[in-house]
Design a protein around this motif. Sequence first.
Motif, PDB file in Angstrom:
ATOM      1  N   ILE A 133     -10.428  -6.785  30.776  1.00 40.19           N
ATOM      2  CA  ILE A 133     -11.630  -6.133  30.230  1.00 40.19           C
ATOM      3  C   ILE A 133     -12.304  -7.116  29.271  1.00 40.19           C
ATOM      4  O   ILE A 133     -11.741  -7.471  28.225  1.00 40.19           O
ATOM      5  CB  ILE A 133     -11.282  -4.822  29.501  1.00 40.19           C
ATOM      6  N   ARG A 134     -13.484  -7.565  29.652  1.00 40.92           N
ATOM      7  CA  ARG A 134     -14.213  -8.510  28.817  1.00 40.92           C
ATOM      8  C   ARG A 134     -14.971  -7.762  27.713  1.00 40.92           C
ATOM      9  O   ARG A 134     -15.546  -6.703  27.950  1.00 40.92           O
ATOM     10  CB  ARG A 134     -15.199  -9.331  29.663  1.00 40.92           C
ATOM     11  N   ASP A 135     -14.982  -8.358  26.570  1.00 42.91           N
ATOM     12  CA  ASP A 135     -15.647  -7.751  25.410  1.00 42.91           C
ATOM     13  C   ASP A 135     -17.151  -7.971  25.491  1.00 42.91           C
ATOM     14  O   ASP A 135     -17.619  -9.037  25.895  1.00 42.91           O
ATOM     15  CB  ASP A 135     -15.104  -8.365  24.122  1.00 42.91           C
ATOM     16  N   VAL A 136     -17.933  -6.940  25.117  1.00 40.63           N
ATOM     17  CA  VAL A 136     -19.375  -7.071  24.917  1.00 40.63           C
ATOM     18  C   VAL A 136     -19.677  -6.686  23.481  1.00 40.63           C
ATOM     19  O   VAL A 136     -18.916  -5.961  22.836  1.00 40.63           O
ATOM     20  CB  VAL A 136     -20.186  -6.182  25.891  1.00 40.63           C
ATOM     21  N   ASN A 137     -20.777  -7.176  23.004  1.00 38.41           N
ATOM     22  CA  ASN A 137     -21.115  -6.956  21.581  1.00 38.41           C
ATOM     23  C   ASN A 137     -21.722  -5.569  21.393  1.00 38.41           C
ATOM     24  O   ASN A 137     -22.929  -5.400  21.278  1.00 38.41           O
ATOM     25  CB  ASN A 137     -22.088  -8.037  21.105  1.00 38.41           C
ATOM     26  N   ASP A 138     -20.847  -4.561  21.379  1.00 37.08           N
ATOM     27  CA  ASP A 138     -21.318  -3.186  21.250  1.00 37.08           C
ATOM     28  C   ASP A 138     -20.920  -2.564  19.916  1.00 37.08           C
ATOM     29  O   ASP A 138     -21.016  -1.357  19.736  1.00 37.08           O
ATOM     30  CB  ASP A 138     -20.778  -2.325  22.406  1.00 37.08           C
ATOM     31  N   ASN A 139     -20.452  -3.378  18.999  1.00 32.55           N
ATOM     32  CA  ASN A 139     -20.087  -2.867  17.673  1.00 32.55           C
ATOM     33  C   ASN A 139     -20.685  -3.780  16.609  1.00 32.55           C
ATOM     34  O   ASN A 139     -20.612  -5.015  16.714  1.00 32.55           O
ATOM     35  CB  ASN A 139     -18.570  -2.814  17.494  1.00 32.55           C
ATOM     36  N   ALA A 140     -21.289  -3.163  15.610  1.00 34.22           N
ATOM     37  CA  ALA A 140     -21.850  -3.918  14.490  1.00 34.22           C
ATOM     38  C   ALA A 140     -20.781  -4.078  13.412  1.00 34.22           C
ATOM     39  O   ALA A 140     -19.885  -3.239  13.277  1.00 34.22           O
ATOM     40  CB  ALA A 140     -23.070  -3.203  13.921  1.00 34.22           C
ATOM     41  N   PRO A 141     -20.836  -5.147  12.643  1.00 28.41           N
ATOM     42  CA  PRO A 141     -19.913  -5.283  11.518  1.00 28.41           C
ATOM     43  C   PRO A 141     -20.065  -4.104  10.559  1.00 28.41           C
ATOM     44  O   PRO A 141     -21.178  -3.580  10.364  1.00 28.41           O
ATOM     45  CB  PRO A 141     -20.336  -6.602  10.863  1.00 28.41           C
ATOM     46  N   ARG A 142     -18.953  -3.707   9.960  1.00 29.05           N
ATOM     47  CA  ARG A 142     -18.991  -2.573   9.028  1.00 29.05           C
ATOM     48  C   ARG A 142     -18.040  -2.851   7.874  1.00 29.05           C
ATOM     49  O   ARG A 142     -16.888  -3.215   8.074  1.00 29.05           O
ATOM     50  CB  ARG A 142     -18.584  -1.295   9.756  1.00 29.05           C
ATOM     51  N   PHE A 143     -18.583  -2.712   6.662  1.00 29.50           N
ATOM     52  CA  PHE A 143     -17.752  -2.889   5.481  1.00 29.50           C
ATOM     53  C   PHE A 143     -16.922  -1.626   5.259  1.00 29.50           C
ATOM     54  O   PHE A 143     -17.428  -0.504   5.464  1.00 29.50           O
ATOM     55  CB  PHE A 143     -18.612  -3.166   4.251  1.00 29.50           C
ATOM     56  N   PRO A 144     -15.680  -1.770   4.824  1.00 28.04           N
ATOM     57  CA  PRO A 144     -14.836  -0.575   4.635  1.00 28.04           C
ATOM     58  C   PRO A 144     -15.296   0.318   3.488  1.00 28.04           C
ATOM     59  O   PRO A 144     -14.978   1.497   3.463  1.00 28.04           O
ATOM     60  CB  PRO A 144     -13.448  -1.169   4.367  1.00 28.04           C
ATOM     61  N   VAL A 145     -16.040  -0.237   2.547  1.00 28.63           N
ATOM     62  CA  VAL A 145     -16.563   0.559   1.430  1.00 28.63           C
ATOM     63  C   VAL A 145     -18.051   0.264   1.317  1.00 28.63           C
ATOM     64  O   VAL A 145     -18.497  -0.854   1.591  1.00 28.63           O
ATOM     65  CB  VAL A 145     -15.839   0.220   0.103  1.00 28.63           C
ATOM     66  N   PRO A 146     -18.832   1.249   0.911  1.00 26.12           N
ATOM     67  CA  PRO A 146     -20.285   1.006   0.814  1.00 26.12           C
ATOM     68  C   PRO A 146     -20.676   0.213  -0.423  1.00 26.12           C
ATOM     69  O   PRO A 146     -21.767  -0.333  -0.472  1.00 26.12           O
ATOM     70  CB  PRO A 146     -20.873   2.421   0.772  1.00 26.12           C
TER      71      PRO A 146
END
Length: 885
Positions: A133-146
């Motif tokens: 399963i090849r990865d596609v860029n379907d997730n944005a970076p997210r910080f664990p705390v705002p």
Amino acid sequence: FASYSRATELFYSLNEGLPAGVLIGSLAHDLRLPTAGGQRPAAPQPPLSFTLASRGLGGQYVRLDNRSGELHTSAVEIDREALCMESSGATAFGGAAAVASSSSSSSESCLLLLDVLVLPQEYFRLVKVKIAIRDVNDNAPRFPVPHIRLSVPENAPVNTRLAIEHPALDPDVGTNGVQTYRLQDNYGVFTLDVEENESGERTPYLIVMGALDRETREEYVTVIVAEDGGTPPLVGSATLTIGVSDINDNCPQFSDSQLNVTLYGNSSLGTHVVTVHAVDMDLGSNAQITYSYSQKVPQPSRDLFHLDESTGTITLSSKVDGDTPRLHRLIILGNGPGCIPAVITVLVTIIKVMMRPPEVVPRFIANEAEGVVYLKELEPINTPIAFFTIKDPDEKYKVNCYLDGDGPFRLSPYKPYNNEYLLETTKPLDYETQQLYEISVVAWNSEGFHVNKIIKVQVLDDNDNSPVFSQPLIELSIEENNVPNAFLTKLHATDADSGERGQVSYFLGPDAPSYFSLDKTTGVLTVSTQLDREEKEKYRYTVKAVDSGFPPRESIATVAITVLDKNDNSPRFINKDFSFFVPENFPGFGEIGVISVTDADAGQNGWVALSVLNGSDIFVIDTGKGVLRAKVSLDREQQSSYVLWIEAVDGGDPALSSTAKITILLLDINDNPPLVLFPQSNMSYLLVLPSTLPGSPITEVYAVDKDTGMNAVIAYSIIGRRGPRPESFRIDPKTGNITLEESLMQNDYGLYRLLVKVSDHGYPEPLHSTVMVNLFVNDTVSNESYIESLLRREPDISIEEKQPQISIEPTHKKMESASCMPTLVALSIISLGSIALVTGMGIYICLRKGKKHHRADENLEVQIPLNGRINLHMLEKKPVEISNI
């Protein structure tokens, strides 16, 4: 069983997130089985069958065609992050379908494992299918705390590196994972760097690029942005607060270097001399200051004046006597941690007093603490504050007392006691006008010695003020079709009270529509829905400002909102299809009808211009009134109806338009008399044989009328007769057929002339035409020139003024025996000339036979026989002009 033990591996790869039905691979083709194009066996073989050994976790993501061996994606979408994170470290055993993942940075692979059985026995094998399963860029970076907070000491040197403990996370792998970080605003003193460890994790570091000073700025707030390496890249962000921590880089400082103080020698113990105050710009323990005497201050001065090391207050601690020095030089040090002390010099001059001054002894009635009296602003007039007792220690001088200072206070003797004075108010206090009063009760004796007692009066606030709007009528405007939750205005009301009593909250009045919102705290007024000016143009409702006092006080303002028009409505015709009935020959530029059109918009947007799209050479429309007019008089006989298209265009920018269909039907008026088509001339005639039987049709008069309706209903009548026995012929008033009524005798021979009136039934007045029907009763036409000469003579016919009665059916008259005598006389006369007439006509006919064809061309009117047996409708009846007789 060697064939049973054969096992094969197939490897495929596909992107995550593909829809159902995408072909992954063909097992039959890739295994080179006969159905995939290999050589067919000589003998017929059973069909191949492909079956998943078991349906485990991986089996739900694929669909295997049992016949063709084609492997497709199923309706369950493959999410690589969910699949491989949940199944991290799993492996496939036996025939189970499973998922395997590898976290190594080199492969970063996520495998879907399937076991497929191929049957029948001739081709039996167990196929291990691995799907990467090849990865596609379907997730944005997210910080664990705002919100991320860092602390940097203000003396941090340039290039100081601080790790940001909460780096952004991205479930994607490889370049699709987090690659870079940046600051939205670095304030010129910060930057970011990224370090990658052995496992490939990237950690952002904050680097100090400039000097920091907490006393100048103690906090920096910016946004840290993480970006992955996808195409296009995706980003995530968090708020980064950089606090600058304090260090002891400031020392205490006095604002003055020297203070001069005067002290009376009779001052009592504890008298306040002076307070020194130093300032340290640091925080907390770094800003703690202690005060002490310098070693240069002699011990007598230290014993006479006490210095509070915390507050810097100097008080008199010993009695002043005759041996006490009159000048004291007090050098005071302001000490801070790790600092060189600040220095201030206090010069105290003691004035000797030979006698004791008066004493002022207060006794407070109002609330008092540390010399401050607290009064509510709503206290009534003459509210008592304190009693003052005035004493003369020597008891030999007269002492007077008065009040020094501004304010609504009064000091008066309290009768009947001596040396007792009452301090009270003279009018209500107002906290909003002045919060603190400082007054002095002064006592002096006859020797001029003064003493004063300073009283501070602190006015306590009460909720005696209502909030006040900046303007009682708030007039606003907003364009219609606004975006939802559009900002209207920010209400502002002030309350002169303090604390909670002056905190204002905002509320909509009960008459405000539900789709208006008012923020209780900020006073921001918004509208949650789109406004439509055509639905409602004006809004007027109340708003309240309420303070937090007890009981609360409020004030009301009125909000008036005008919805401004936008050109969002096209002109609208009252009907999409107008019909007008207009009599023909209507005068030019007469009013045909009114085209009603409206536009719900206002102003220029609602101004409508009308124009005729077709037929503008005939019709014109009045834009102002919408009146349709014809430029010329209209003739129904030329054109009975018109279809026009009217366009209405408003004055908006851009303009909107609409069209309507106009049908104009011309009503007939009786403006055309009947047109006689047959006979075509008053000079034509018809030979009627004497043997014609009564009731036989002879000929007809045929006429048409260009009008319609009753205006075109034609009636025929004989209004004039001439001949030997003219009553022998009658005409049908409906059809115009002329028939013989009576048998013809010998004496009835000759030319009959019938003047026929052709009349319509028009309103208000019928129109008519006349035509002469000529009938020549004889056995033959012997002399045409003679007959033509008779036709050219002016007929002597009396006109019968009798209207035709179409509804009356004609009846045949029977000849009576009484009419035989005139007939015999006529026949006798005719018989005498008949011999000569027949002879002459025979000669005439012979002479004219050679010219017959030429005369037919010259005079068609004569050659058309008036014979009732001819089908007149088969003839071409051209309209000709017939003169009325």
